[in-house]
Design a protein around this motif. Structure first.
Motif, PDB file in Angstrom:
ATOM      1  N   TYR A  61      -3.803  15.095   3.778  1.00  0.00           N
ATOM      2  CA  TYR A  61      -3.975  13.715   4.235  1.00  0.00           C
ATOM      3  C   TYR A  61      -3.554  13.629   5.704  1.00  0.00           C
ATOM      4  O   TYR A  61      -2.401  13.950   6.037  1.00  0.00           O
TER       5      TYR A  61
ATOM      6  N   LEU B 199       4.844   5.595   1.882  1.00  0.00           N
ATOM      7  CA  LEU B 199       4.968   6.923   2.507  1.00  0.00           C
ATOM      8  C   LEU B 199       5.707   6.822   3.841  1.00  0.00           C
ATOM      9  O   LEU B 199       6.599   7.624   4.133  1.00  0.00           O
TER      10      LEU B 199
ATOM     11  N   TYR C 165      -0.142  12.229   7.467  1.00  0.00           N
ATOM     12  CA  TYR C 165       1.202  12.838   7.517  1.00  0.00           C
ATOM     13  C   TYR C 165       1.632  13.201   8.943  1.00  0.00           C
ATOM     14  O   TYR C 165       2.745  12.835   9.360  1.00  0.00           O
TER      15      TYR C 165
ATOM     16  N   SER D 239      -4.767   1.355  -5.046  1.00  0.00           N
ATOM     17  CA  SER D 239      -5.994   1.254  -4.249  1.00  0.00           C
ATOM     18  C   SER D 239      -7.178   1.978  -4.866  1.00  0.00           C
ATOM     19  O   SER D 239      -8.314   1.541  -4.722  1.00  0.00           O
ATOM     20  N   LYS D 240      -6.926   3.107  -5.523  1.00  0.00           N
ATOM     21  CA  LYS D 240      -8.040   3.913  -5.990  1.00  0.00           C
ATOM     22  C   LYS D 240      -8.327   3.657  -7.468  1.00  0.00           C
ATOM     23  O   LYS D 240      -9.315   3.043  -7.807  1.00  0.00           O
TER      24      LYS D 240
ATOM     25  N   ALA E 135      -0.008  16.275  -1.237  1.00  0.00           N
ATOM     26  CA  ALA E 135      -0.884  15.339  -1.943  1.00  0.00           C
ATOM     27  C   ALA E 135      -1.432  16.081  -3.154  1.00  0.00           C
ATOM     28  O   ALA E 135      -1.880  17.221  -3.034  1.00  0.00           O
TER      29      ALA E 135
ATOM     30  N   ALA F  39      -2.066   9.800  -5.017  1.00  0.00           N
ATOM     31  CA  ALA F  39      -3.046   8.722  -4.830  1.00  0.00           C
ATOM     32  C   ALA F  39      -4.238   8.836  -5.793  1.00  0.00           C
ATOM     33  O   ALA F  39      -4.829   7.832  -6.176  1.00  0.00           O
ATOM     34  N   TYR F  40      -4.575  10.098  -6.170  1.00  0.00           N
ATOM     35  CA  TYR F  40      -5.794  10.309  -6.981  1.00  0.00           C
ATOM     36  C   TYR F  40      -5.511  10.855  -8.372  1.00  0.00           C
ATOM     37  O   TYR F  40      -6.430  11.253  -9.081  1.00  0.00           O
TER      38      TYR F  40
ATOM     39  N   ARG G 229      -3.484  -4.116  -1.346  1.00  0.00           N
ATOM     40  CA  ARG G 229      -2.409  -3.372  -0.687  1.00  0.00           C
ATOM     41  C   ARG G 229      -1.141  -3.292  -1.537  1.00  0.00           C
ATOM     42  O   ARG G 229      -0.151  -3.988  -1.271  1.00  0.00           O
ATOM     43  N   VAL G 230      -1.181  -2.456  -2.553  1.00  0.00           N
ATOM     44  CA  VAL G 230       0.011  -2.230  -3.374  1.00  0.00           C
ATOM     45  C   VAL G 230       0.141  -0.732  -3.679  1.00  0.00           C
ATOM     46  O   VAL G 230      -0.798  -0.106  -4.173  1.00  0.00           O
TER      47      VAL G 230
ATOM     48  N   ALA H 264      -5.932  15.950  -0.624  1.00  0.00           N
ATOM     49  CA  ALA H 264      -7.014  15.293   0.101  1.00  0.00           C
ATOM     50  C   ALA H 264      -7.204  16.067   1.405  1.00  0.00           C
ATOM     51  O   ALA H 264      -6.204  16.447   2.018  1.00  0.00           O
TER      52      ALA H 264
ATOM     53  N   THR I 298      -0.688   4.741  -5.895  1.00  0.00           N
ATOM     54  CA  THR I 298      -1.279   3.549  -5.294  1.00  0.00           C
ATOM     55  C   THR I 298      -2.180   2.832  -6.290  1.00  0.00           C
ATOM     56  O   THR I 298      -2.714   3.463  -7.201  1.00  0.00           O
TER      57      THR I 298
ATOM     58  N   GLY J 191       0.850  -1.190   0.000  1.00  0.00           N
ATOM     59  CA  GLY J 191       0.000   0.000   0.000  1.00  0.00           C
ATOM     60  C   GLY J 191       0.886   1.239   0.000  1.00  0.00           C
ATOM     61  O   GLY J 191       2.036   1.196   0.451  1.00  0.00           O
ATOM     62  N   SER J 192       0.361   2.353  -0.527  1.00  0.00           N
ATOM     63  CA  SER J 192       1.221   3.539  -0.544  1.00  0.00           C
ATOM     64  C   SER J 192       1.401   4.090   0.861  1.00  0.00           C
ATOM     65  O   SER J 192       2.355   4.828   1.114  1.00  0.00           O
ATOM     66  N   ASP J 193       0.533   3.738   1.789  1.00  0.00           N
ATOM     67  CA  ASP J 193       0.769   4.163   3.182  1.00  0.00           C
ATOM     68  C   ASP J 193       2.115   3.643   3.679  1.00  0.00           C
ATOM     69  O   ASP J 193       2.845   4.353   4.372  1.00  0.00           O
TER      70      ASP J 193
ATOM     71  N   ASP K  29       2.363  13.053  -3.422  1.00  0.00           N
ATOM     72  CA  ASP K  29       1.530  11.874  -3.169  1.00  0.00           C
ATOM     73  C   ASP K  29       0.371  11.902  -4.166  1.00  0.00           C
ATOM     74  O   ASP K  29      -0.589  12.654  -3.997  1.00  0.00           O
TER      75      ASP K  29
HETATM   76  C1  LIG Z   1      -5.773   6.496  -0.070  1.00  0.00           C
HETATM   77  C2  LIG Z   1      -4.572   7.370   0.100  1.00  0.00           C
HETATM   78  C3  LIG Z   1      -3.293   6.841   0.288  1.00  0.00           C
HETATM   79  C4  LIG Z   1      -3.002   5.424   0.647  1.00  0.00           C
HETATM   80  O1  LIG Z   1      -3.478   4.458  -0.066  1.00  0.00           O
HETATM   81  P1  LIG Z   1      -3.016   2.950   0.105  1.00  0.00           P
HETATM   82  O2  LIG Z   1      -4.300   2.220   0.102  1.00  0.00           O
HETATM   83  O3  LIG Z   1      -2.252   2.790   1.394  1.00  0.00           O
HETATM   84  O4  LIG Z   1      -2.176   2.711  -1.072  1.00  0.00           O
HETATM   85  C5  LIG Z   1      -2.203   7.688   0.309  1.00  0.00           C
HETATM   86  N1  LIG Z   1      -2.353   9.014   0.196  1.00  0.00           N
HETATM   87  C6  LIG Z   1      -3.563   9.569   0.060  1.00  0.00           C
HETATM   88  C7  LIG Z   1      -3.659  11.040  -0.053  1.00  0.00           C
HETATM   89  C8  LIG Z   1      -4.699   8.763   0.027  1.00  0.00           C
HETATM   90  O5  LIG Z   1      -5.901   9.314  -0.061  1.00  0.00           O
END
Ligand SMILES: *Cc1c(COP(=O)(O)O)cnc(C)c1O
Length: 355
Positions: free
Chosen positions: A111, A90, A114, A212-213, A151, A183-184, A221-222, A155, A210, A85-87, A181
């Motif tokens: 986000y 990060l 952080y 995830s989205k 981000a 993510a979106y 979780r990648v 977010a 990520t 996961g990108s978490d 970051d």
């Molecule tokens: C959703 C999100 C992530 C983390 O996504 P993972 O599911 O852990 O890959 C990271 N940064 C932001 C801003 C997010 O909204």
């Protein structure tokens, strides 16, 4: 609290993820998951990888996945880092790159993980206010601080910072790592306004994305980071001091298939973007003020209705959205873009509540 806890654990304020309700019937618009399932090719790859080989450790370097990501983004495999996961990506970046003698800079509204990483790793930080219309002004980051994380889209606002502005920041702060970051970012196109093409000219840029989205794989979780090799090497050093096998065999197989199915990715992103534009217009017609979103969620407030009350009224009708009881944004709701049926259910409920 227990006497057995370490002093560090006593001091933590962990991140609170959006609710994952156990009731299947709920219209879940609170954690920015994709309303569409993953590519059928991902499901086939997972089924194929579910075999006796699971007794073996996965490739600690996840080379197949790094190659797939490198190919898709036009970088070299040594410019790719992958994580659970990108978490997790990060988290490693906070320790490997963002922990500097001078404080880390990030927006006051961003986000909320952080500041959590900062406390975990003992990183000093300084929050930089967004402008009155909730935008990032890059000049505010031109001096002070030892590293920067943004981000983009931000977010929970959904607002996009243009590539020209990111490049100005990278040039003004060649002394510091700038982590973007993304993510979106895939919902900001086409063409996707990613900072990845800036990597070759800027050794201080790390881009994190990520699956995830936009790839509908929050459950797998990648996540990954792209940057010049020395930045990636810093992440590898932390990863190999923490967990050598963050991605399992299934995660690697599924992620490779997801990256390779470009057509499905484009089609589902386009559908989400289409639904977003439709939802923004419908919410505006109900009197909402909606921030311009380039993400798979919108951030909106109603001038005559309290946001927490609206969220509770939606919840009573089986619809879950996200409300942050935080300064400057307590009158906003963050609403994920659902399927057309979910968006219609949301609008019908709001029509009833707002009258
Ligand atoms: C959703 C999100 C992530 C983390 O996504 P993972 O599911 O852990 O890959 C990271 N940064 C932001 C801003 C997010 O909204």
């Amino acid at each position: 609290m227990s006497k057995y806890w370490s002093p560090l654990v006593r001091s933590l304020t962990p991140y609170v993820p959006g609710e994952q309700p156990q009731l299947a019937k709920l219209v879940k618009l609170n954690t920015n998951e994709n309303p569409y399932g993953p590519s059928p090719k991902v499901l086939a790859a997972l089924a194929q990888a579910a075999n006796d080989d699971l007794r073996l450790y996965p490739d600690p370097e996840a080379r197949l996945l790094k190659q797939a990501i490198a190919g898709a983004h036009g970088v070299a495999a040594k410019q790719v880092f992958v994580g659970n996961g990108s978490d997790e990506v990060l988290a490693h970046a906070f320790l490997a790159l963002l922990k500097q003698p001078e404080p880390l800079l990030f927006p006051d509204i961003t986000y909320s993980f952080y500041p959590v990483y900062c406390r975990l790793y003992g990183i000093d930080s300084r929050s930089v206010p967004l402008t009155d219309d909730f935008q990032i002004a890059v000049e505010d980051y031109f001096s002070g601080g030892g590293a920067i994380i943004l981000a983009n889209p931000n977010a929970p606002t959904g607002c996009l910072l243009g590539l020209d502005q990111i490049e100005r920041l990278l040039e003004a702060r060649a002394d510091a790592v700038v982590l973007i970051d993304e993510a979106y970012i895939d919902f900001g196109g086409p063409p996707i306004p990613t900072a990845v093409p800036l990597i070759e000219r800027h050794p201080n840029l790390l881009v994190v994305q990520t699956l995830s989205k936009s790839r509908s794989l929050a459950g797998l979780r990648v996540g990954f980071a792209l940057g010049q090799a020395p930045l990636i090497e810093a992440l590898e050093r932390v990863k190999n001091s923490f967990n050598s096998y963050p991605l399992g065999r299934l995660a690697i197989a599924g992620a490779v298939a997801a990256i390779e199915d470009q057509a499905y990715f484009e089609q589902t992103c386009a559908a989400v973007i289409d639904s977003r534009e439709h939802l923004v217009r419908a919410l505006a017609a109900l009197g909402f003020a909606v921030l311009p979103s380039q993400a798979n969620f919108i951030f909106a407030r109603h001038p005559r209705h309290d946001a927490a009350t609206l969220a509770a009224a939606l919840r009573a009708r089986g619809i879950v959205v996200r409300h942050f009881a935080a300064p400057r944004i307590e009158q906003f709701l963050r609403i994920s873009i659902g399927s057309d049926a979910q968006c219609a259910a949301l609008l019908a409920a709001l029509q009833e509540i707002i009258v």
